[in-house]
Design a protein around this motif. Structure first.
Motif, short mmCIF file in Angstrom:
data_model
loop_
_atom_site.label_atom_id
_atom_site.label_comp_id
_atom_site.label_asym_id
_atom_site.label_seq_id
_atom_site.Cartn_x
_atom_site.Cartn_y
_atom_site.Cartn_z
N ASN A 194 -1.14 16.15 -7.66
CA ASN A 194 -0.71 15.67 -6.35
C ASN A 194 0.53 14.80 -6.52
N PRO A 195 1.58 14.96 -5.68
CA PRO A 195 2.78 14.12 -5.80
C PRO A 195 2.48 12.63 -5.76
N VAL A 196 1.49 12.25 -4.98
CA VAL A 196 1.12 10.83 -4.93
C VAL A 196 0.59 10.37 -6.28
N GLU A 248 0.83 -1.20 0.00
CA GLU A 248 0.00 0.00 0.00
C GLU A 248 0.87 1.25 0.00
N VAL A 249 0.43 2.22 -0.80
CA VAL A 249 1.08 3.50 -0.86
C VAL A 249 0.07 4.54 -0.43
N LYS A 250 0.36 5.31 0.63
CA LYS A 250 -0.61 6.25 1.16
C LYS A 250 -0.08 7.67 1.07
N GLY A 251 -1.03 8.65 0.93
CA GLY A 251 -0.61 10.04 0.96
C GLY A 251 -1.70 10.96 0.52
N GLN A 252 -1.83 12.13 1.12
CA GLN A 252 -2.72 13.21 0.74
C GLN A 252 -4.13 12.71 0.44
N ASN A 253 -4.74 12.10 1.42
CA ASN A 253 -6.14 11.68 1.33
C ASN A 253 -6.40 10.61 0.29
N GLN A 254 -5.35 9.93 -0.17
CA GLN A 254 -5.55 8.87 -1.13
C GLN A 254 -4.91 7.59 -0.61
N GLN A 255 -5.49 6.47 -0.91
CA GLN A 255 -4.87 5.18 -0.61
C GLN A 255 -4.88 4.39 -1.90
N VAL A 256 -3.72 3.98 -2.32
CA VAL A 256 -3.59 3.28 -3.59
C VAL A 256 -2.92 1.95 -3.34
N THR A 257 -3.43 0.93 -3.96
CA THR A 257 -2.84 -0.40 -3.84
C THR A 257 -2.04 -0.71 -5.09
N ARG A 258 -0.77 -1.01 -4.94
CA ARG A 258 0.10 -1.28 -6.08
C ARG A 258 0.50 -2.74 -6.08
N VAL A 259 0.30 -3.41 -7.18
CA VAL A 259 0.73 -4.80 -7.27
C VAL A 259 2.21 -4.84 -7.62
N LYS A 260 2.85 -5.93 -7.28
CA LYS A 260 4.30 -6.00 -7.37
C LYS A 260 4.82 -5.85 -8.80
N ASN A 261 4.03 -6.25 -9.79
CA ASN A 261 4.51 -6.13 -11.17
C ASN A 261 4.18 -4.76 -11.77
N PHE A 262 3.74 -3.81 -10.91
CA PHE A 262 3.49 -2.43 -11.30
C PHE A 262 2.35 -2.29 -12.31
N THR A 263 1.43 -3.22 -12.33
CA THR A 263 0.24 -3.05 -13.15
C THR A 263 -0.88 -2.54 -12.26
N TRP A 264 -1.86 -1.86 -12.87
CA TRP A 264 -2.93 -1.24 -12.12
C TRP A 264 -4.26 -1.62 -12.75
N GLU A 265 -5.26 -1.62 -11.94
CA GLU A 265 -6.61 -1.74 -12.49
C GLU A 265 -7.54 -0.95 -11.59
N VAL A 266 -8.12 0.10 -12.13
CA VAL A 266 -9.02 0.93 -11.35
C VAL A 266 -10.32 1.11 -12.11
N SER A 267 -11.33 1.49 -11.39
CA SER A 267 -12.58 1.79 -12.04
C SER A 267 -12.41 3.01 -12.92
N GLN A 268 -13.02 2.97 -14.10
CA GLN A 268 -12.90 4.08 -15.04
C GLN A 268 -13.91 5.18 -14.73
N SER A 269 -14.59 5.12 -13.61
CA SER A 269 -15.59 6.12 -13.26
C SER A 269 -14.93 7.44 -12.87
N TYR A 270 -15.50 8.52 -13.35
CA TYR A 270 -14.98 9.84 -13.06
C TYR A 270 -15.47 10.31 -11.69
N GLN A 271 -14.57 10.86 -10.89
CA GLN A 271 -14.90 11.40 -9.58
C GLN A 271 -14.76 12.92 -9.64
N PRO A 272 -15.85 13.67 -9.66
CA PRO A 272 -15.76 15.12 -9.85
C PRO A 272 -15.19 15.83 -8.64
N PRO A 273 -14.60 17.02 -8.85
CA PRO A 273 -14.14 17.81 -7.71
C PRO A 273 -15.31 18.23 -6.85
N ASP A 274 -15.03 18.54 -5.60
CA ASP A 274 -16.08 18.83 -4.64
C ASP A 274 -16.57 20.28 -4.75
#
Length: 263
Positions: free
Chosen positions: A188-190, A27-53
């Motif tokens: 964001n640096p994260v 797990e990599v944490k920072g600035q109100n975000q939590q991201v899970t990174r797999v060891k082979n550096f591949t990612w899979e996230v939902s393609q849903s857009y999250q609008p600014p508040d």
């Protein structure tokens, strides 16, 4: 005006809906975000857009409009989130619209500084022969300076219709217009770290989850142009547009347009 990224949590997993084996992740944490990174550096996230508040200022044209020179049942539609505010991390963003078949004489793009109302950019563009999704990118050799970080800009996209002689006021052509807002924000640096470690096909989803609309859409379209038959990219495209209520646009053809007439 500074704009913070959304405070919502971004969850990245090996497979949506499937459990992740604990010893495969870090797990990599920072600035109100939590991201899970797999060891082979591949990612899979939902393609849903999250609008600014926050919402964009009120607009005069709205997100979609009809006019007198349209030749089909289509509607001129801006590919924008429902709040009509698009964030970008670049000083020269790309904009997208669905342009239906019409007898329009030209397309016009105008960009105003929302602080003083000054027109900072204006271009006349050719009308595509067929209906489809078109894009236009601000370029360094045309825009006097890149968009400023934290400043709102109000853009207008117009289908210039010929005068209608049957109207009581034939000089009023009934142009078709949509408008929206764009703001440049700092990454964001994260998020920068996530983007550097992600595969190209995963970067649009990371931008979308961070609320950075223009970059998410632009990168995904670039990938689709390179690999138009890639089903994974097609699915990402549909999910992204569906997440902002553009379901009817998701199946439309992406066409190569537009270059300014005086280039």
């Amino acid at each position: 005006m500074k704009l913070a990224l959304t405070g919502k949590t971004l969850l990245v997993s090996l497979s949506l809906g499937l459990a992740i084996v604990p010893n495969l992740i870090a797990e990599v944490k920072g600035q109100n975000q939590q991201v899970t990174r797999v060891k082979n550096f591949t990612w899979e996230v939902s393609q849903s857009y999250q609008p600014p508040d926050r919402s964009a200022p009120s607009t005069t044209a709205g997100g979609a409009s009809r006019g007198s020179c349209l030749e089909s049942t289509g509607v001129l539609t801006s590919l924008m989130p429902q709040n009509n505010l698009g964030l970008t991390a670049t000083g020269y963003p790309t904009f997208f619209w669905y342009v239906p078949k019409s007898s329009a004489q030209a397309l016009e793009f105008k960009l105003r500084d929302s602080t003083n109302g000054e027109v900072v950019y204006q271009k006349s563009l050719p009308v595509p022969e067929n209906s489809g999704i078109v894009s236009f990118t601000l370029t360094k050799n045309e825009l006097p300076a890149p968009l400023e970080v934290g400043k709102l800009y109000h853009w207008y996209f117009t289908m210039v219709c010929p005068p209608n002689p049957n109207e009581e006021l034939p000089g009023k052509s009934g142009d078709v217009i949509v408008d929206g807002w764009v703001e440049r924000t700092e990454l964001n640096p994260v998020l920068v770290n996530q983007l550097e470690n992600a595969a190209p096909s995963d970067r649009p989803a990371l931008y979308a989850a961070a609320g950075i609309w223009h970059d998410s859409l632009t990168i995904l379209v670039e990938l689709l142009r390179e690999k138009p038959d890639d089903q994974n990219l097609k699915n990402q495209w549909k999910e992204l547009l569906n997440s902002v209520g553009l379901n009817s646009i998701a199946e439309k053809q992406i066409i190569d347009c537009c270059i300014s007439k005086d280039d």
